[in-house]
Design a protein around this motif. Structure first.
Motif, PDB file in Angstrom:
ATOM      1  N   MET A 156     -57.085 -40.758  39.314  1.00 18.63           N
ATOM      2  CA  MET A 156     -57.457 -41.298  38.013  1.00 18.63           C
ATOM      3  C   MET A 156     -57.757 -40.195  36.989  1.00 18.63           C
ATOM      4  SD  MET A 156     -57.334 -44.578  38.003  1.00 18.63           S
ATOM      5  CE  MET A 156     -57.163 -45.930  39.161  1.00 18.63           C
ATOM      6  N   TRP A 157     -58.031 -38.978  37.468  1.00 18.16           N
ATOM      7  CA  TRP A 157     -58.328 -37.857  36.573  1.00 18.16           C
ATOM      8  C   TRP A 157     -57.026 -37.233  36.112  1.00 18.16           C
ATOM      9  CZ3 TRP A 157     -57.370 -32.692  36.031  1.00 18.16           C
ATOM     10  CH2 TRP A 157     -58.219 -31.971  35.190  1.00 18.16           C
ATOM     11  N   PRO A 158     -56.876 -36.834  34.859  1.00 22.15           N
ATOM     12  CA  PRO A 158     -57.869 -36.823  33.758  1.00 22.15           C
ATOM     13  C   PRO A 158     -57.808 -38.055  32.882  1.00 22.15           C
ATOM     14  CG  PRO A 158     -55.963 -35.555  33.115  1.00 22.15           C
ATOM     15  CD  PRO A 158     -55.661 -36.079  34.502  1.00 22.15           C
ATOM     16  N   GLY A 159     -57.072 -39.093  33.282  1.00 23.13           N
ATOM     17  CA  GLY A 159     -56.946 -40.291  32.478  1.00 23.13           C
ATOM     18  C   GLY A 159     -55.756 -40.229  31.539  1.00 23.13           C
ATOM     19  N   GLU A 160     -55.683 -41.219  30.691  1.00 30.55           N
ATOM     20  CA  GLU A 160     -54.584 -41.300  29.732  1.00 30.55           C
ATOM     21  C   GLU A 160     -55.008 -40.724  28.383  1.00 30.55           C
ATOM     22  OE1 GLU A 160     -53.496 -45.387  29.586  1.00 30.55           O
ATOM     23  OE2 GLU A 160     -53.129 -45.537  31.749  1.00 30.55           O
ATOM     24  N   VAL A 161     -54.029 -40.546  27.507  1.00 33.59           N
ATOM     25  CA  VAL A 161     -54.311 -40.044  26.168  1.00 33.59           C
ATOM     26  C   VAL A 161     -55.262 -41.017  25.456  1.00 33.59           C
ATOM     27  CG1 VAL A 161     -53.300 -39.456  23.937  1.00 33.59           C
ATOM     28  CG2 VAL A 161     -52.078 -38.899  26.053  1.00 33.59           C
ATOM     29  N   ARG A 162     -56.320 -40.451  24.907  1.00 31.44           N
ATOM     30  CA  ARG A 162     -57.377 -41.194  24.208  1.00 31.44           C
ATOM     31  C   ARG A 162     -58.172 -42.109  25.142  1.00 31.44           C
ATOM     32  NH1 ARG A 162     -53.297 -41.027  20.402  1.00 31.44           N
ATOM     33  NH2 ARG A 162     -52.470 -43.052  21.030  1.00 31.44           N
ATOM     34  N   SER A 202     -63.470 -38.510  32.973  1.00 34.85           N
ATOM     35  CA  SER A 202     -64.108 -37.266  33.405  1.00 34.85           C
ATOM     36  C   SER A 202     -64.645 -37.379  34.824  1.00 34.85           C
ATOM     37  CB  SER A 202     -65.239 -36.883  32.442  1.00 34.85           C
ATOM     38  OG  SER A 202     -66.214 -37.920  32.381  1.00 34.85           O
ATOM     39  N   ASN A 203     -65.094 -38.583  35.214  1.00 25.37           N
ATOM     40  CA  ASN A 203     -65.618 -38.809  36.560  1.00 25.37           C
ATOM     41  C   ASN A 203     -64.887 -40.001  37.179  1.00 25.37           C
ATOM     42  OD1 ASN A 203     -67.105 -39.484  38.892  1.00 25.37           O
ATOM     43  ND2 ASN A 203     -68.977 -38.649  38.022  1.00 25.37           N
ATOM     44  N   PRO A 204     -63.827 -39.748  37.944  1.00 26.11           N
ATOM     45  CA  PRO A 204     -63.050 -40.867  38.506  1.00 26.11           C
ATOM     46  C   PRO A 204     -63.855 -41.741  39.453  1.00 26.11           C
ATOM     47  CG  PRO A 204     -62.308 -38.764  39.403  1.00 26.11           C
ATOM     48  CD  PRO A 204     -63.242 -38.439  38.293  1.00 26.11           C
ATOM     49  N   LEU A 205     -64.893 -41.189  40.082  1.00 29.18           N
ATOM     50  CA  LEU A 205     -65.701 -41.993  41.008  1.00 29.18           C
ATOM     51  C   LEU A 205     -66.452 -43.082  40.242  1.00 29.18           C
ATOM     52  CD1 LEU A 205     -65.931 -41.681  44.086  1.00 29.18           C
ATOM     53  CD2 LEU A 205     -68.153 -40.617  43.721  1.00 29.18           C
ATOM     54  N   ASP A 206     -67.045 -42.718  39.107  1.00 28.06           N
ATOM     55  CA  ASP A 206     -67.728 -43.726  38.283  1.00 28.06           C
ATOM     56  C   ASP A 206     -66.725 -44.736  37.729  1.00 28.06           C
ATOM     57  OD1 ASP A 206     -70.126 -42.507  38.750  1.00 28.06           O
ATOM     58  OD2 ASP A 206     -70.210 -41.462  36.820  1.00 28.06           O
ATOM     59  N   HIS A 207     -65.586 -44.229  37.289  1.00 29.70           N
ATOM     60  CA  HIS A 207     -64.555 -45.107  36.736  1.00 29.70           C
ATOM     61  C   HIS A 207     -64.114 -46.149  37.770  1.00 29.70           C
ATOM     62  CE1 HIS A 207     -60.980 -46.260  34.406  1.00 29.70           C
ATOM     63  NE2 HIS A 207     -60.286 -46.142  35.519  1.00 29.70           N
ATOM     64  N   CYS A 208     -63.879 -45.710  38.999  1.00 27.78           N
ATOM     65  CA  CYS A 208     -63.416 -46.630  40.042  1.00 27.78           C
ATOM     66  C   CYS A 208     -64.548 -47.452  40.627  1.00 27.78           C
ATOM     67  CB  CYS A 208     -62.679 -45.851  41.132  1.00 27.78           C
ATOM     68  SG  CYS A 208     -61.057 -45.276  40.572  1.00 27.78           S
ATOM     69  N   GLY A 209     -65.793 -47.042  40.368  1.00 25.42           N
ATOM     70  CA  GLY A 209     -66.906 -47.897  40.759  1.00 25.42           C
ATOM     71  C   GLY A 209     -66.844 -49.229  40.040  1.00 25.42           C
ATOM     72  N   ARG A 210     -66.422 -49.199  38.781  1.00 25.91           N
ATOM     73  CA  ARG A 210     -66.263 -50.442  38.029  1.00 25.91           C
ATOM     74  C   ARG A 210     -65.084 -51.259  38.556  1.00 25.91           C
ATOM     75  NH1 ARG A 210     -67.932 -46.615  34.212  1.00 25.91           N
ATOM     76  NH2 ARG A 210     -65.815 -46.028  33.635  1.00 25.91           N
ATOM     77  N   ILE A 211     -64.036 -50.563  39.000  1.00 25.50           N
ATOM     78  CA  ILE A 211     -62.908 -51.267  39.612  1.00 25.50           C
ATOM     79  C   ILE A 211     -63.358 -51.940  40.905  1.00 25.50           C
ATOM     80  CG2 ILE A 211     -60.644 -50.970  40.691  1.00 25.50           C
ATOM     81  CD1 ILE A 211     -60.084 -48.736  38.717  1.00 25.50           C
ATOM     82  N   ALA A 212     -64.195 -51.234  41.697  1.00 21.92           N
ATOM     83  CA  ALA A 212     -64.706 -51.816  42.942  1.00 21.92           C
ATOM     84  C   ALA A 212     -65.501 -53.084  42.665  1.00 21.92           C
ATOM     85  CB  ALA A 212     -65.565 -50.785  43.680  1.00 21.92           C
ATOM     86  N   GLU A 213     -66.273 -53.079  41.587  1.00 22.51           N
ATOM     87  CA  GLU A 213     -67.036 -54.275  41.226  1.00 22.51           C
ATOM     88  C   GLU A 213     -66.099 -55.429  40.892  1.00 22.51           C
ATOM     89  OE1 GLU A 213     -69.506 -53.047  38.006  1.00 22.51           O
ATOM     90  OE2 GLU A 213     -70.863 -51.859  39.270  1.00 22.51           O
ATOM     91  N   ARG A 214     -64.992 -55.118  40.208  1.00 21.37           N
ATOM     92  CA  ARG A 214     -64.031 -56.179  39.874  1.00 21.37           C
ATOM     93  C   ARG A 214     -63.348 -56.712  41.136  1.00 21.37           C
ATOM     94  NH1 ARG A 214     -62.775 -52.746  35.374  1.00 21.37           N
ATOM     95  NH2 ARG A 214     -60.803 -52.077  36.316  1.00 21.37           N
TER      96      ARG A 214
END
Length: 477
Positions: free
Chosen positions: A180-186, A190-202
């Motif tokens: 997931m790092w570094p993400g898409e333009v705009r 910065s922290n893929p673990l936090d980003h995917c934590g929200r995916i895990a919740e979904r």
């Protein structure tokens, strides 16, 4: 504990990260064709078990890839049933770990050719995986960055067919999070673990998923795997990159191939050393490791431990021990009891009624555990609820899961209280909930008597534990 998922979902990388050693072969395409059982032992060895009845073979640990992976010089064949790996793997003191080939038919053309050369089909690989899962006491369900239709099918297809998938025995793991790092333009990550934590919740919010998985843990398993296999040379190269301007380094890391092959004079390492690093650590792993070094985490051992922590693997191991650890014996006894219930003593001992009577008496003693052991009765009750067999209101079901140890086995955790709650408050809470369940109208509902009685028994036991703890403290004073 079996690791299950679709092909190319990162199972073998996860296994290496869990073990803390680079044992199984990993790659961009499916490489694991043979189920592999990893066990802790003083002496390392590889034992190959065959389908055709020939004697098992013993080999050195360095030969593992020959029997399990798609490699040019592989010895893996359709005649291999499974491979057992033993070695000094202290993280496996509490459980054995099974790396499975995976389910599905998403094999690339070269993988299909490799399977054909080995006399295998995708169905053979899936069948071998299913066989190992039915033998497992617990399952790690490897998911992609969102629950696809095939992921959901994988979890539901085998439920009730020899594999008792439920939150009691199944934990989800979200792999390849580092991608997931570094993400898409705009839309930087910065922290893929936090980003995917929200995916895990979904994922857990998907209808029906809470009855299949206890939880979903996002992990950067490639980062953890690289940390534990990091050499002194890797460490020195990372330290060298850490002295580069962070903005410039991140710019170069954005494109995997360019970082590995580009003739960048503004980077301190030649392409071949950059290629080795990015192949082992991935782009996010290099970015994270160099940031930690700049922050003062410079020693090799400290860097390994911090990368493992930041990868989410330390948290996953802790969660597995908390969820499965205090129930491991109950889960295994449950499987034994299921086998006992399937025994037909009349057919086994037709010619010897005395032996049959003795065996039936022994079996009754074993099955009495279901009636007499509170913890075992709770485990059965939880399993029934997850299978949709208990018509409980959601609030009562949530309390049932808590008091029966789904979120931890301490008195405070079973009462849904913080760890340092005073004993007096614990006792008041337990007594209040005991009073609630003694007056519960569920006692008169169909199927409600047993859960109500179990809740009362557990709250009575929790009260006794709190009072015993207070008495010990008073004696110490």
């Amino acid at each position: 504990m079996a690791v299950a998922g679709s092909v190319s979902s990162g199972k073998s990388t996860l296994v290496n990260a869990l073990v803390g050693a680079e044992l199984t072969v990993t790659g961009l395409n499916p490489v694991t064709f043979t189920p592999t059982v990893l066990r802790h032992a003083a002496e390392p060895a590889v034992t190959v078990h065959f389908l055709d009845g020939r004697p098992r073979e013993h080999h050195p640990l360095t030969s593992l890839a020959r029997f399990t992976a798609r490699l040019p010089d592989t010895d893996a064949s359709k005649n291999i049933a499974w491979v057992e790996v033993r070695g000094p793997l202290p993280r496996l003191r509490s459980f054995d770990l099974v790396d499975t080939p995976g389910f599905g038919s998403r094999f690339e053309a070269d993988t299909q050719a490799a399977l054909a050369a080995l006399g295998l089909t995708p169905e053979d690989v899936s069948s071998a995986t299913a066989d190992q899962l039915t033998r497992a006491d617990a399952v790690l369900a490897v998911l992609n960055a969102g629950v696809s239709r095939s992921d959901a099918d994988l979890l539901t297809r085998f439920r009730g067919k020899g594999l008792a998938l439920s939150p009691v025995t199944c934990v989800g793991v979200l792999t390849k999070v580092e991608l997931m790092w570094p993400g898409e333009v705009r839309r930087p990550v910065s922290n893929p673990l936090d980003h995917c934590g929200r995916i895990a919740e979904r994922i857990m919010a998907v209808p029906g998923m809470s009855r299949l998985l206890h939880d979903v843990h996002p992990v950067c398993s490639k980062v953890s795997e690289a940390a534990w296999s990091m050499s002194e040379e890797d460490h020195a190269d990372l330290a060298s990159l850490a002295r580069t301007d962070p903005v410039l380094l991140h710019k170069r890391l954005r494109v995997h191939r360019a970082f590995a092959e580009g003739p960048f004079e503004d980077l301190p390492l030649p392409p071949e050393r950059r290629a080795r690093l990015v192949r082992r650590f991935g782009q996010y792993g290099i970015a994270l490791a160099t940031a930690l070094i700049r922050d003062g985490v410079e020693a090799l051992g400290e860097l390994r431990a911090e990368l493992d922590r930041r990868s989410g693997m330390e948290s996953l191991r802790t969660a597995l021990m908390r969820h499965f650890g205090h129930r491991s014996e109950l889960i295994k006894v449950g499987r034994i009891l299921d086998a006992v219930h399937a025994v037909d003593t009349g057919q086994l001992f037709v010619d010897d009624p005395r032996t049959g009577a003795a065996v039936e008496d022994a079996l009754r003693r074993v099955t009495a555990l279901e009636r007499d052991e509170l913890a075992f009765a709770e485990l059965r009750m939880l399993t029934r609820w997850y299978q949709g067999e208990l018509p409980l209101p959601e609030a009562d079901a949530a309390e049932l899961r808590t008091v029966m140890g789904e979120h931890g086995s301490s008195v405070a955790e079973r009462l849904g209280l913080p760890p340092r709650t005073p004993l007096g408050e614990m006792e008041r809470t337990a007594l209040a909930r005991l009073g609630h369940w003694r007056a519960s109208p569920l006692m008169n509902h169909p199927g409600g008597r047993t859960p109500v009685q179990l809740m009362q028994l557990r709250y009575e036991q929790l009260c006794q534990r709190v009072r015993a703890a207070r008495a010990l403290l008073e004696d110490a004073d």
